[in-house]
Scaffold this motif. Structure first.
Motif, short mmCIF file in Angstrom:
data_model
loop_
_atom_site.label_atom_id
_atom_site.label_comp_id
_atom_site.label_asym_id
_atom_site.label_seq_id
_atom_site.Cartn_x
_atom_site.Cartn_y
_atom_site.Cartn_z
N ILE A 66 1.07 -1.23 0.02
CA ILE A 66 0.01 -0.17 0.05
C ILE A 66 1.00 1.21 -0.11
N VAL A 90 -3.94 2.52 -12.40
CA VAL A 90 -3.23 1.27 -12.69
C VAL A 90 -2.71 0.57 -11.54
N PHE A 141 -1.11 -1.88 -18.88
CA PHE A 141 -0.50 -1.21 -19.99
C PHE A 141 -1.43 -1.12 -21.07
N1 SAH Z 1 -2.83 1.82 -5.30
C1 SAH Z 1 -2.26 0.81 -4.70
C2 SAH Z 1 -0.78 0.55 -4.73
C3 SAH Z 1 -0.48 -0.77 -4.87
S1 SAH Z 1 1.05 -1.28 -5.28
C4 SAH Z 1 -2.78 0.97 -3.27
O1 SAH Z 1 -3.21 2.01 -2.87
O2 SAH Z 1 -2.65 0.05 -2.45
C5 SAH Z 1 1.07 -1.14 -7.13
C6 SAH Z 1 -0.02 -2.47 -7.71
O3 SAH Z 1 0.21 -2.36 -9.00
C7 SAH Z 1 0.40 -4.00 -7.22
O4 SAH Z 1 -0.84 -4.63 -6.75
C8 SAH Z 1 0.65 -4.73 -8.49
O5 SAH Z 1 0.10 -5.80 -8.41
C9 SAH Z 1 -0.20 -3.62 -9.58
N2 SAH Z 1 0.55 -3.79 -10.73
C10 SAH Z 1 1.73 -3.77 -11.49
N3 SAH Z 1 1.89 -3.84 -12.71
C11 SAH Z 1 0.28 -3.56 -13.12
C12 SAH Z 1 -0.22 -3.55 -14.47
N4 SAH Z 1 0.60 -3.71 -15.61
N5 SAH Z 1 -1.38 -3.62 -14.46
C13 SAH Z 1 -2.35 -3.61 -13.33
N6 SAH Z 1 -1.78 -3.72 -12.17
C14 SAH Z 1 -0.35 -3.57 -12.03
#
Ligand code: SAH
Length: 218
Positions: A66, A90, A141
């Protein structure tokens, strides 16, 4: 396991966190109000309870985190969300950032590539409170062409470059906030799309995210 009670102590800890965010330069009252209202400890395992309101990233399983509250506040402030804006996020992860966006009144479309996290998100505690928050399992992506164009796009993982499909799905004058790899850390960029498809780029400070990976994962 998670704890879904919000005590006076939790409320007090959030107030202290708000103070820290203000000292670090966060001024947007919508952002501060969202962070002051949303119990961040609902989004992390009870083993991290003592740290839930520290300004640090925490583990959420599946090797993900997080984001640090300052990072959430900084990215959200850069987005300048207006009520009703369509926002693509994303990296759903813990759903905390998405909840902050939904609380401010955005229509949030959030994508997660990890199946385990996606299914956990289905049981998201606030799903009735925020019907303006929708979950998708897929590759960030590629974005969500069916729901494009978006007013705002936010990437919450370290991007190797600005994904062209996400630029296509952004409205003219729309804004993308994205941390792009620069050595070991990522430079926070704010991209504003011009009418002719080119874009303006503003550079901010360095941050540290987990990587944005290609394709879905089981
Ligand atoms: N916004 C989240 C941060 C999570 S960390 C929060 O508030 O908790 C980043 C997240 O991005 C991870 O869960 C990881 O699995 C995801 N992630 C990484 N590459 C990704 C992609 N190409 N498409 C979707 N999710 C992705």
């Amino acid at each position: 396991m998670k704890r879904f009670t919000d005590t006076f102590k939790d409320v007090g800890r959030r107030k202290q966190l708000i103070q820290i965010l203000k000292e670090k330069g966060i001024t947007d009252s919508n952002v501060l109000d969202a962070i002051n209202t949303i119990p961040r400890h609902f989004f992390v395992d009870t083993v991290f309870d003592a740290k839930a309101y520290d300004d640090v990233a925490l583990q959420i399983g599946a090797e993900q985190t997080i984001s640090q509250p300052y990072t959430v506040a900084f990215q959200t402030q850069l987005l300048n969300i207006q009520r009703g804006h369509k926002v693509l996020e994303v990296g759903t992860g813990s759903v905390y950032q998405a909840t902050v966006l939904a609380h401010i009144g955005a229509r949030v479309f959030t994508i997660e590539r990890q199946k385990k996290l996606f299914y956990e998100n289905k049981n998201f505690i606030f799903k009735n409170k925020y019907p303006n928050l929708k979950f998708f399992y897929g590759d960030g992506f590629a974005g969500l062409p069916t729901f494009a164009p978006f007013d705002k796009v936010i990437i919450t993982a370290a991007a190797p470059f600005i994904p062209p499909k996400l630029m296509e799905q952004l409205k003219v004058a729309g804004v993308m906030v994205i941390p792009v790899d620069e050595g070991e850390n990522q430079r926070m960029l704010r991209i504003t799309k011009n009418e002719d498809g080119t874009y303006e780029e503003e550079k901010f400070e360095l941050f540290s995210f987990v990587p944005m990976l290609t394709g879905k994962s089981d």
